[in-house]
Design a protein around this motif. Structure first.
Motif, PDB file in Angstrom:
ATOM      1  N   ILE A  44      -1.761   6.592  14.021  1.00 38.60           N
ATOM      2  CA  ILE A  44      -2.470   6.460  14.589  1.00 38.60           C
ATOM      3  C   ILE A  44      -3.189   4.544  13.843  1.00 38.60           C
ATOM      4  CG2 ILE A  44      -5.430   6.005  14.320  1.00 38.60           C
ATOM      5  CD1 ILE A  44      -4.826   9.011  16.130  1.00 38.60           C
ATOM      6  N   ILE A  45      -3.415   3.758  15.368  1.00 30.57           N
ATOM      7  CA  ILE A  45      -3.389   2.458  14.185  1.00 30.57           C
ATOM      8  C   ILE A  45      -4.752   1.861  13.919  1.00 30.57           C
ATOM      9  CG2 ILE A  45      -3.478  -0.055  14.458  1.00 30.57           C
ATOM     10  CD1 ILE A  45      -1.028   0.283  16.569  1.00 30.57           C
ATOM     11  N   ASN A  46      -5.340   1.462  12.721  1.00 29.17           N
ATOM     12  CA  ASN A  46      -6.486   1.390  12.535  1.00 29.17           C
ATOM     13  C   ASN A  46      -7.140  -0.006  12.202  1.00 29.17           C
ATOM     14  OD1 ASN A  46      -7.368   3.452  12.049  1.00 29.17           O
ATOM     15  ND2 ASN A  46      -6.106   4.111  10.157  1.00 29.17           N
ATOM     16  N   ALA A  47      -6.458  -1.170  13.320  1.00 26.66           N
ATOM     17  CA  ALA A  47      -7.043  -2.521  13.767  1.00 26.66           C
ATOM     18  C   ALA A  47      -7.509  -2.972  14.829  1.00 26.66           C
ATOM     19  CB  ALA A  47      -5.224  -2.669  13.340  1.00 26.66           C
ATOM     20  N   PRO A  48      -8.285  -3.748  14.345  1.00 28.69           N
ATOM     21  CA  PRO A  48      -9.217  -3.839  15.748  1.00 28.69           C
ATOM     22  C   PRO A  48      -8.123  -4.856  16.655  1.00 28.69           C
ATOM     23  CG  PRO A  48      -9.876  -5.255  13.804  1.00 28.69           C
ATOM     24  CD  PRO A  48      -9.083  -4.228  13.951  1.00 28.69           C
ATOM     25  N   GLY A  49      -8.461  -4.561  17.679  1.00 31.86           N
ATOM     26  CA  GLY A  49      -7.626  -5.370  19.219  1.00 31.86           C
ATOM     27  C   GLY A  49      -6.642  -4.278  20.152  1.00 31.86           C
ATOM     28  N   TYR A  50      -5.859  -3.760  18.577  1.00 32.60           N
ATOM     29  CA  TYR A  50      -4.919  -2.737  19.142  1.00 32.60           C
ATOM     30  C   TYR A  50      -4.579  -0.895  20.340  1.00 32.60           C
ATOM     31  CZ  TYR A  50      -1.769  -6.166  16.499  1.00 32.60           C
ATOM     32  OH  TYR A  50      -2.115  -7.277  16.243  1.00 32.60           O
ATOM     33  N   MET A  51      -3.791  -0.393  20.989  1.00 28.64           N
ATOM     34  CA  MET A  51      -4.630   0.428  21.625  1.00 28.64           C
ATOM     35  C   MET A  51      -4.655   1.649  20.069  1.00 28.64           C
ATOM     36  SD  MET A  51      -1.441   0.706  24.014  1.00 28.64           S
ATOM     37  CE  MET A  51      -1.457   2.413  24.520  1.00 28.64           C
ATOM     38  N   ASN A  52      -5.146   2.357  19.672  1.00 27.82           N
ATOM     39  CA  ASN A  52      -5.838   3.742  18.864  1.00 27.82           C
ATOM     40  C   ASN A  52      -4.024   4.365  18.441  1.00 27.82           C
ATOM     41  OD1 ASN A  52      -7.940   2.989  18.610  1.00 27.82           O
ATOM     42  ND2 ASN A  52      -8.716   4.317  19.577  1.00 27.82           N
ATOM     43  N   GLU A  53      -3.159   4.719  19.867  1.00 37.19           N
ATOM     44  CA  GLU A  53      -2.124   5.108  19.248  1.00 37.19           C
ATOM     45  C   GLU A  53      -0.144   4.589  19.366  1.00 37.19           C
ATOM     46  OE1 GLU A  53      -2.615   8.703  22.117  1.00 37.19           O
ATOM     47  OE2 GLU A  53      -3.728  10.004  20.689  1.00 37.19           O
ATOM     48  N   CYS A  54       0.609   4.943  18.460  1.00 45.00           N
ATOM     49  CA  CYS A  54       1.037   4.174  18.501  1.00 45.00           C
ATOM     50  C   CYS A  54       2.742   4.995  18.011  1.00 45.00           C
ATOM     51  CB  CYS A  54       1.202   2.718  17.645  1.00 45.00           C
ATOM     52  SG  CYS A  54       2.819   1.723  16.944  1.00 45.00           S
ATOM     53  N   CYS A  55       3.512   4.258  18.605  1.00 46.30           N
ATOM     54  CA  CYS A  55       5.032   5.361  17.887  1.00 46.30           C
ATOM     55  C   CYS A  55       6.160   4.265  17.633  1.00 46.30           C
ATOM     56  CB  CYS A  55       5.075   5.896  19.126  1.00 46.30           C
ATOM     57  SG  CYS A  55       7.011   7.347  19.195  1.00 46.30           S
ATOM     58  N   GLU A  56       6.681   3.992  16.036  1.00 42.09           N
ATOM     59  CA  GLU A  56       8.028   3.652  15.129  1.00 42.09           C
ATOM     60  C   GLU A  56       8.936   4.413  15.278  1.00 42.09           C
ATOM     61  OE1 GLU A  56       7.201   0.516  15.108  1.00 42.09           O
ATOM     62  OE2 GLU A  56       5.408  -0.689  15.391  1.00 42.09           O
ATOM     63  N   MET A  57       9.794   3.491  14.815  1.00 41.70           N
ATOM     64  CA  MET A  57      10.532   4.383  14.086  1.00 41.70           C
ATOM     65  C   MET A  57      10.300   4.057  12.800  1.00 41.70           C
ATOM     66  SD  MET A  57      15.001   4.137  15.107  1.00 41.70           S
ATOM     67  CE  MET A  57      15.576   4.315  13.656  1.00 41.70           C
ATOM     68  N   GLY A  58      11.325   4.759  11.318  1.00 45.20           N
ATOM     69  CA  GLY A  58      11.328   4.918  10.357  1.00 45.20           C
ATOM     70  C   GLY A  58      11.410   5.894   9.254  1.00 45.20           C
ATOM     71  N   TYR A  59      11.905   5.880   8.090  1.00 47.08           N
ATOM     72  CA  TYR A  59      12.145   7.461   7.220  1.00 47.08           C
ATOM     73  C   TYR A  59      10.550   7.577   6.197  1.00 47.08           C
ATOM     74  CZ  TYR A  59      13.424   3.519   3.721  1.00 47.08           C
ATOM     75  OH  TYR A  59      13.552   2.530   3.368  1.00 47.08           O
ATOM     76  N   TYR A  60      11.217   8.268   5.548  1.00 46.83           N
ATOM     77  CA  TYR A  60      10.524   9.313   4.213  1.00 46.83           C
ATOM     78  C   TYR A  60      11.185   9.206   3.814  1.00 46.83           C
ATOM     79  CZ  TYR A  60       7.554  12.152   1.603  1.00 46.83           C
ATOM     80  OH  TYR A  60       6.306  12.542   0.962  1.00 46.83           O
ATOM     81  N   ASN A  61      10.655   8.166   2.671  1.00 44.56           N
ATOM     82  CA  ASN A  61      11.047   8.553   0.834  1.00 44.56           C
ATOM     83  C   ASN A  61       9.963   8.660   0.066  1.00 44.56           C
ATOM     84  OD1 ASN A  61      12.602   8.482  -2.126  1.00 44.56           O
ATOM     85  ND2 ASN A  61      12.942   6.006  -1.323  1.00 44.56           N
ATOM     86  N   GLU A  62       9.604   9.624  -0.221  1.00 39.02           N
ATOM     87  CA  GLU A  62       8.003   9.608  -0.750  1.00 39.02           C
ATOM     88  C   GLU A  62       7.026   9.522  -0.068  1.00 39.02           C
ATOM     89  OE1 GLU A  62       8.570   8.870  -5.140  1.00 39.02           O
ATOM     90  OE2 GLU A  62      10.394   9.915  -5.714  1.00 39.02           O
ATOM     91  N   LYS A  63       6.937   8.198   0.388  1.00 35.02           N
ATOM     92  CA  LYS A  63       5.885   7.416   2.076  1.00 35.02           C
ATOM     93  C   LYS A  63       6.694   7.320   3.034  1.00 35.02           C
ATOM     94  CE  LYS A  63       5.754   3.151  -0.103  1.00 35.02           C
ATOM     95  NZ  LYS A  63       5.491   1.786  -0.275  1.00 35.02           N
ATOM     96  N   PHE A  64       6.372   7.006   3.834  1.00 31.04           N
ATOM     97  CA  PHE A  64       6.902   7.123   5.071  1.00 31.04           C
ATOM     98  C   PHE A  64       6.671   5.144   4.919  1.00 31.04           C
ATOM     99  CE2 PHE A  64       4.974  10.856   6.729  1.00 31.04           C
ATOM    100  CZ  PHE A  64       6.294  11.386   7.421  1.00 31.04           C
ATOM    101  N   ILE A  65       8.270   5.211   5.652  1.00 32.22           N
ATOM    102  CA  ILE A  65       8.568   3.652   5.985  1.00 32.22           C
ATOM    103  C   ILE A  65       8.874   3.120   6.966  1.00 32.22           C
ATOM    104  CG2 ILE A  65      10.293   1.965   4.728  1.00 32.22           C
ATOM    105  CD1 ILE A  65       8.794   3.062   2.314  1.00 32.22           C
ATOM    106  N   VAL A  66       8.542   2.602   7.695  1.00 34.40           N
ATOM    107  CA  VAL A  66       7.817   2.229   8.916  1.00 34.40           C
ATOM    108  C   VAL A  66       8.996   0.302   9.201  1.00 34.40           C
ATOM    109  CG1 VAL A  66       6.417   1.824  11.726  1.00 34.40           C
ATOM    110  CG2 VAL A  66       6.064   3.363   9.247  1.00 34.40           C
ATOM    111  N   TYR A  67       9.613   0.912  10.866  1.00 35.61           N
ATOM    112  CA  TYR A  67      10.666   0.032  10.874  1.00 35.61           C
ATOM    113  C   TYR A  67       8.972  -0.999  11.886  1.00 35.61           C
ATOM    114  CZ  TYR A  67      14.748   2.931   9.614  1.00 35.61           C
ATOM    115  OH  TYR A  67      15.674   3.213   8.630  1.00 35.61           O
ATOM    116  N   ARG A  68       9.087  -1.851  10.920  1.00 38.68           N
ATOM    117  CA  ARG A  68       7.964  -2.621  12.145  1.00 38.68           C
ATOM    118  C   ARG A  68       8.472  -3.444  13.641  1.00 38.68           C
ATOM    119  NH1 ARG A  68       3.212  -0.564  10.413  1.00 38.68           N
ATOM    120  NH2 ARG A  68       3.148  -0.400   8.176  1.00 38.68           N
ATOM    121  N   SER A  69       7.686  -2.988  14.328  1.00 40.43           N
ATOM    122  CA  SER A  69       7.665  -3.467  16.020  1.00 40.43           C
ATOM    123  C   SER A  69       6.661  -4.416  16.206  1.00 40.43           C
ATOM    124  CB  SER A  69       7.720  -2.576  17.336  1.00 40.43           C
ATOM    125  OG  SER A  69       6.630  -2.456  17.448  1.00 40.43           O
ATOM    126  N   MET A  70       5.618  -4.170  15.474  1.00 38.84           N
ATOM    127  CA  MET A  70       4.383  -5.134  15.250  1.00 38.84           C
ATOM    128  C   MET A  70       3.302  -5.133  13.563  1.00 38.84           C
ATOM    129  SD  MET A  70       2.119  -3.120  18.361  1.00 38.84           S
ATOM    130  CE  MET A  70       2.571  -1.603  17.403  1.00 38.84           C
TER     131      MET A  70
END
Length: 90
Positions: A44-70
């Motif tokens: 879920i994206i918690n930012a005004p002006g964006y769709m509520n749901e999003c799919c990204e690519m990333g990995y986990y290492n004690e927390k999620f690291i997202v390869y950001r397209s936005m």
């Protein structure tokens, strides 16, 4: 067939359980991906002006690291992850 049998029948190599109703998506509350393995992330994206749901690519290492397209979006609450498909064969 009960849900326990579905889970047993859907066991993938690497110990990932795929529940048919989720179409391969795994809730982060149920299980986290293998550290440093690239996966699809859904959330879920918690930012005004964006769709509520999003799919990204990333990995986990004690927390999620997202390869950001936005990169301008900082609030991305990850709810599910999915293994990447096998690469194409040449």
């Amino acid at each position: 067939m009960d849900n326990q049998q579905h889970i047993a029948d859907s066991q993938r190599p690497g110990g990932v359980v795929v529940i048919p109703e989720l179409n391969g998506w795994v809730s982060v509350t149920d299980r986290l991906p293998v550290p440093f393995e690239s996966v699809l992330l859904f959330g879920i994206i918690n930012a005004p002006g964006y769709m509520n749901e999003c799919c990204e690519m990333g990995y986990y290492n004690e927390k999620f690291i997202v390869y950001r397209s936005m990169p301008e979006i900082e609030e991305f609450e990850i709810t599910h992850w999915h293994q990447l498909p096998d690469p194409p064969r040449y």
